[in-house]
Design a protein around this motif. Sequence first.
Motif, PDB file in Angstrom:
ATOM      1  N   LYS A 104      -0.854   9.815  -4.757  1.00 38.35           N
ATOM      2  CA  LYS A 104      -1.927  10.158  -3.808  1.00 38.35           C
ATOM      3  C   LYS A 104      -3.090  10.867  -4.491  1.00 38.35           C
ATOM      4  CE  LYS A 104       0.942  10.517   0.354  1.00 38.35           C
ATOM      5  NZ  LYS A 104       1.439  11.433   1.408  1.00 38.35           N
ATOM      6  N   LYS A 105      -2.787  11.869  -5.305  1.00 36.41           N
ATOM      7  CA  LYS A 105      -3.837  12.660  -5.937  1.00 36.41           C
ATOM      8  C   LYS A 105      -4.674  11.805  -6.883  1.00 36.41           C
ATOM      9  CE  LYS A 105      -4.566  16.938  -8.535  1.00 36.41           C
ATOM     10  NZ  LYS A 105      -3.899  18.104  -9.184  1.00 36.41           N
ATOM     11  N   LYS A 106      -3.997  10.993  -7.713  1.00 34.60           N
ATOM     12  CA  LYS A 106      -4.713  10.148  -8.674  1.00 34.60           C
ATOM     13  C   LYS A 106      -5.555   9.097  -7.956  1.00 34.60           C
ATOM     14  CE  LYS A 106      -1.362  10.680 -12.441  1.00 34.60           C
ATOM     15  NZ  LYS A 106      -0.422   9.977 -13.353  1.00 34.60           N
ATOM     16  N   VAL A 107      -5.016   8.539  -6.859  1.00 38.24           N
ATOM     17  CA  VAL A 107      -5.771   7.546  -6.094  1.00 38.24           C
ATOM     18  C   VAL A 107      -7.007   8.177  -5.472  1.00 38.24           C
ATOM     19  CG1 VAL A 107      -5.704   6.052  -4.061  1.00 38.24           C
ATOM     20  CG2 VAL A 107      -3.769   6.078  -5.639  1.00 38.24           C
ATOM     21  N   ALA A 108      -6.848   9.394  -4.926  1.00 42.77           N
ATOM     22  CA  ALA A 108      -7.976  10.086  -4.302  1.00 42.77           C
ATOM     23  C   ALA A 108      -9.084  10.338  -5.322  1.00 42.77           C
ATOM     24  CB  ALA A 108      -7.502  11.402  -3.687  1.00 42.77           C
ATOM     25  N   ILE A 109      -8.699  10.794  -6.524  1.00 42.84           N
ATOM     26  CA  ILE A 109      -9.702  11.055  -7.565  1.00 42.84           C
ATOM     27  C   ILE A 109     -10.405   9.760  -7.962  1.00 42.84           C
ATOM     28  CG2 ILE A 109     -10.003  11.784  -9.955  1.00 42.84           C
ATOM     29  CD1 ILE A 109      -7.723  13.772  -9.520  1.00 42.84           C
ATOM     30  N   ALA A 110      -9.622   8.675  -8.110  1.00 41.57           N
ATOM     31  CA  ALA A 110     -10.201   7.387  -8.498  1.00 41.57           C
ATOM     32  C   ALA A 110     -11.186   6.888  -7.449  1.00 41.57           C
ATOM     33  CB  ALA A 110      -9.091   6.359  -8.716  1.00 41.57           C
ATOM     34  N   PHE A 111     -10.859   7.088  -6.171  1.00 45.35           N
ATOM     35  CA  PHE A 111     -11.773   6.650  -5.110  1.00 45.35           C
ATOM     36  C   PHE A 111     -13.046   7.496  -5.066  1.00 45.35           C
ATOM     37  CE2 PHE A 111      -8.197   4.381  -2.888  1.00 45.35           C
ATOM     38  CZ  PHE A 111      -8.829   3.146  -2.874  1.00 45.35           C
ATOM     39  N   ILE A 166       7.684   1.050 -11.262  1.00 40.06           N
ATOM     40  CA  ILE A 166       8.578   1.485 -10.183  1.00 40.06           C
ATOM     41  C   ILE A 166       9.172   0.276  -9.464  1.00 40.06           C
ATOM     42  CG2 ILE A 166       8.655   2.634  -7.925  1.00 40.06           C
ATOM     43  CD1 ILE A 166       6.505   4.562  -9.007  1.00 40.06           C
ATOM     44  N   MET A 167       8.332  -0.711  -9.164  1.00 42.23           N
ATOM     45  CA  MET A 167       8.777  -1.880  -8.415  1.00 42.23           C
ATOM     46  C   MET A 167       9.798  -2.684  -9.206  1.00 42.23           C
ATOM     47  SD  MET A 167       6.433  -4.871  -6.671  1.00 42.23           S
ATOM     48  CE  MET A 167       5.635  -3.686  -5.592  1.00 42.23           C
ATOM     49  N   ARG A 168       9.570  -2.861 -10.509  1.00 38.50           N
ATOM     50  CA  ARG A 168      10.514  -3.629 -11.325  1.00 38.50           C
ATOM     51  C   ARG A 168      11.865  -2.932 -11.412  1.00 38.50           C
ATOM     52  NH1 ARG A 168       6.460  -5.847 -16.027  1.00 38.50           N
ATOM     53  NH2 ARG A 168       6.013  -7.846 -15.059  1.00 38.50           N
ATOM     54  N   VAL A 169      11.841  -1.613 -11.525  1.00 41.55           N
ATOM     55  CA  VAL A 169      13.103  -0.868 -11.558  1.00 41.55           C
ATOM     56  C   VAL A 169      13.829  -1.022 -10.220  1.00 41.55           C
ATOM     57  CG1 VAL A 169      14.119   1.438 -11.682  1.00 41.55           C
ATOM     58  CG2 VAL A 169      12.348   0.771 -13.313  1.00 41.55           C
ATOM     59  N   GLU A 170      13.074  -0.972  -9.113  1.00 38.83           N
ATOM     60  CA  GLU A 170      13.678  -1.154  -7.788  1.00 38.83           C
ATOM     61  C   GLU A 170      14.328  -2.530  -7.667  1.00 38.83           C
ATOM     62  OE1 GLU A 170      10.886  -0.524  -4.677  1.00 38.83           O
ATOM     63  OE2 GLU A 170      10.869   1.664  -4.884  1.00 38.83           O
ATOM     64  N   LEU A 185       0.820  -1.212   0.000  1.00 37.26           N
ATOM     65  CA  LEU A 185       0.000   0.000   0.000  1.00 37.26           C
ATOM     66  C   LEU A 185       0.856   1.265   0.000  1.00 37.26           C
ATOM     67  CD1 LEU A 185      -2.841  -1.018   2.499  1.00 37.26           C
ATOM     68  CD2 LEU A 185      -2.960  -0.900   0.011  1.00 37.26           C
ATOM     69  N   SER A 186       2.100   1.149   0.513  1.00 39.15           N
ATOM     70  CA  SER A 186       2.965   2.330   0.568  1.00 39.15           C
ATOM     71  C   SER A 186       3.293   2.861  -0.834  1.00 39.15           C
ATOM     72  CB  SER A 186       4.261   2.009   1.318  1.00 39.15           C
ATOM     73  OG  SER A 186       5.062   1.103   0.585  1.00 39.15           O
ATOM     74  N   TYR A 187       3.231   1.998  -1.843  1.00 36.72           N
ATOM     75  CA  TYR A 187       3.507   2.448  -3.211  1.00 36.72           C
ATOM     76  C   TYR A 187       2.422   3.379  -3.730  1.00 36.72           C
ATOM     77  CZ  TYR A 187       7.398  -0.818  -3.735  1.00 36.72           C
ATOM     78  OH  TYR A 187       8.603  -1.460  -3.605  1.00 36.72           O
ATOM     79  N   LEU A 188       1.254   3.339  -3.111  1.00 34.07           N
ATOM     80  CA  LEU A 188       0.185   4.258  -3.516  1.00 34.07           C
ATOM     81  C   LEU A 188       0.517   5.702  -3.173  1.00 34.07           C
ATOM     82  CD1 LEU A 188      -2.942   2.162  -2.409  1.00 34.07           C
ATOM     83  CD2 LEU A 188      -2.093   2.484  -4.740  1.00 34.07           C
ATOM     84  N   ASN A 189       1.477   5.897  -2.252  1.00 36.79           N
ATOM     85  CA  ASN A 189       1.856   7.259  -1.869  1.00 36.79           C
ATOM     86  C   ASN A 189       2.451   8.038  -3.033  1.00 36.79           C
ATOM     87  OD1 ASN A 189       1.032   6.894   0.810  1.00 36.79           O
ATOM     88  ND2 ASN A 189       3.024   6.055   1.410  1.00 36.79           N
ATOM     89  N   TYR A 190       2.989   7.317  -4.035  1.00 34.65           N
ATOM     90  CA  TYR A 190       3.542   8.002  -5.199  1.00 34.65           C
ATOM     91  C   TYR A 190       2.446   8.672  -6.030  1.00 34.65           C
ATOM     92  CZ  TYR A 190       7.929   5.435  -4.416  1.00 34.65           C
ATOM     93  OH  TYR A 190       9.089   4.933  -3.876  1.00 34.65           O
ATOM     94  N   LYS A 242      -3.985   2.425 -14.705  1.00 38.05           N
ATOM     95  CA  LYS A 242      -2.821   3.277 -14.929  1.00 38.05           C
ATOM     96  C   LYS A 242      -1.951   3.337 -13.675  1.00 38.05           C
ATOM     97  CE  LYS A 242      -4.739   6.350 -18.470  1.00 38.05           C
ATOM     98  NZ  LYS A 242      -5.140   7.753 -18.798  1.00 38.05           N
ATOM     99  N   ILE A 243      -2.586   3.489 -12.518  1.00 37.50           N
ATOM    100  CA  ILE A 243      -1.841   3.544 -11.256  1.00 37.50           C
ATOM    101  C   ILE A 243      -1.095   2.238 -11.036  1.00 37.50           C
ATOM    102  CG2 ILE A 243      -2.088   3.652  -8.740  1.00 37.50           C
ATOM    103  CD1 ILE A 243      -4.509   5.536  -9.243  1.00 37.50           C
ATOM    104  N   ALA A 244      -1.772   1.120 -11.302  1.00 40.17           N
ATOM    105  CA  ALA A 244      -1.150  -0.193 -11.105  1.00 40.17           C
ATOM    106  C   ALA A 244       0.061  -0.377 -12.011  1.00 40.17           C
ATOM    107  CB  ALA A 244      -2.174  -1.295 -11.357  1.00 40.17           C
TER     108      ALA A 244
END
Length: 597
Positions: A27-34, A104-108, A20-25, A96-98
């Motif tokens: 925040k605005k898009k997640v808030a709009i989607a919700f 990001i995760m694959r690059v990490e 869930l911490s990856y959603l912090n990247y 899109k968020i996913a």
Amino acid sequence: MNEEQNPTQLSGGRVMKRLLSYLNYFKKKVAIAFIVLLIATGADVLGPIIMKIFIDDYLTPRVFPVQPLVLLAVTFIGLYAISALFNYYQVISFQKIALNIIQIMRVEVFSKVQHLGLRFFDQTPGGSLVSRITNDTETIKDLYVTVLSTIVNSAIMMIGIFAGMFFLDARLALICFILMPFLFILMWVYRALSSKVYRVTRVKLSQLNAKLSESLQGMSMIQAMRQEKRLRQEFGKINSDHKKALLKSVRLNSLMLRSAVYSVYLIGLMMILSFFGIQSFDNVVKIGVLYAFINYLDRFFDPINQIMQQLTIFQQAMVSAERVFGLLDDDRMAPVKQGESNSEVKDGRIEFRDVTFSYDGKTDVLKHISFTANPGETVALVGHTGSGKSSIINLLMRFYSIEHGEIFIDGEPLTSFSDDELRKRVGLVLQDSFMFVGDVTDNIRLSHEHLTDQEVREAAQFVQADHFIEKLPNHYHEPVGERGATFSSGQRQLLSFARTIAQNPKILVLDEATASVDTETEEAIQTALSKMRKGRTTIAIAHRLSTIQDADQILVLHRGEIVERGTHQELLQKGGLYFNMYQLQHGKGAGEVSSAQ
């Protein structure tokens, strides 16, 4: 040890928190989607209430005023249009968020792998790493794409449905509320059982990738040694185990998902119908309320079914995330610079002081190694296989941490040099040179982007690689396939020499650099090496003693210890291990060796 034998175990809560911490990247898009999701869910919940009003207030009493009915119809259609439009938007948004999160995760993960030490790669199959970076991250993507949005959507839908039920009849709503503990118990049992099954499934898939990777890389040896049948049996065994694990998950899903949930749904339906049946003895039952409740009950169990079905993906994602985070948390990192000093390699003086080293922490492969290589000198390392020659080079290149003793360059500890300085000033040529996909120029230049095409050509000319390069159809732009398979071993080695000399190092490290080339090519390389060694400190491993006879110092290793040291002539006069090795390679007796001196 490898990842299959000792996988990193993280608690489900910690894994979920990190996911869930990856959603912090975003925040605005997640808030709009919700917010969009809430609006779509609200429109879905209001639909049955509109139908209830139509049935009880107009259809049952047979009253059909045009204006109110038109208003109800427009409202009903409008709600479903809003629901469809906003659901489409929220699905696209979560997708899109996913995809961004997985990027990001694959690059990490890939970046982490680049900085892991060789100790990690010694203990971990390459195929299992590919599985983590590709298959496991792809499974995690499904968590963000479908699971989270489905669970949130279903949870909001259930809350809205309960609100609608309480609005219609609080007693009926409480009856449905009684079913919730049974559903939560069902989910908990399923999650507990499925986590074990999916962990085995992911491990078996990782083993499949590891076996496949090993087979593809060693195909020439497999065919030469007629190992096809054995490899096919081994692969078939792992594939069979993977199939059995998948069948267990299928059986579990068939039992615990739709069948079990449908049984609870039937209980709820019987309770509601019984309630209305008993109520009809004394009161008039409103058809609209009955319709709304049955509709709500269907809608209530639809998100339950969706959540239960998503638990399959959720469990797979949790297991995959556990494996990915286990890789990200692995502490077997490549050694790095320590302290604040920024030492520089100026002269190239190398000193080993009482160095002892073990790969596994149990058996010492190097014991009390001490020697000095002065600027411009060539120090050769010889000895039988397993004597510790390559381990000395691995420590000098700082591929492994030194456990006992110290290594100095120009009087400064090896740990005081940055990676950039060390890799720039120490040139390495291995017995099996690795070629990257690209062209000849790319493989000589590598990361030294400042090198001009002319400097690349000069490096190739210096090591006499230009002779074969100019004969290629595209010369310096000739494509290089995976691992340079279309080039001979000698050609790959010459390109490796050109790559090394192009960076103009102060120290040369040669690990049996001429072992894979023919005699004619070796002569050309020896000529180039004579020029390369001028003004540079050289550490050379050699099996062919003829290639290091002019070394300033030869160290003879046996079982991790330096048992002899001196020049070629001095060691022959001692008549020890080096003398015996020389005899074996040249087929001479003792008298012949003496006269040859």
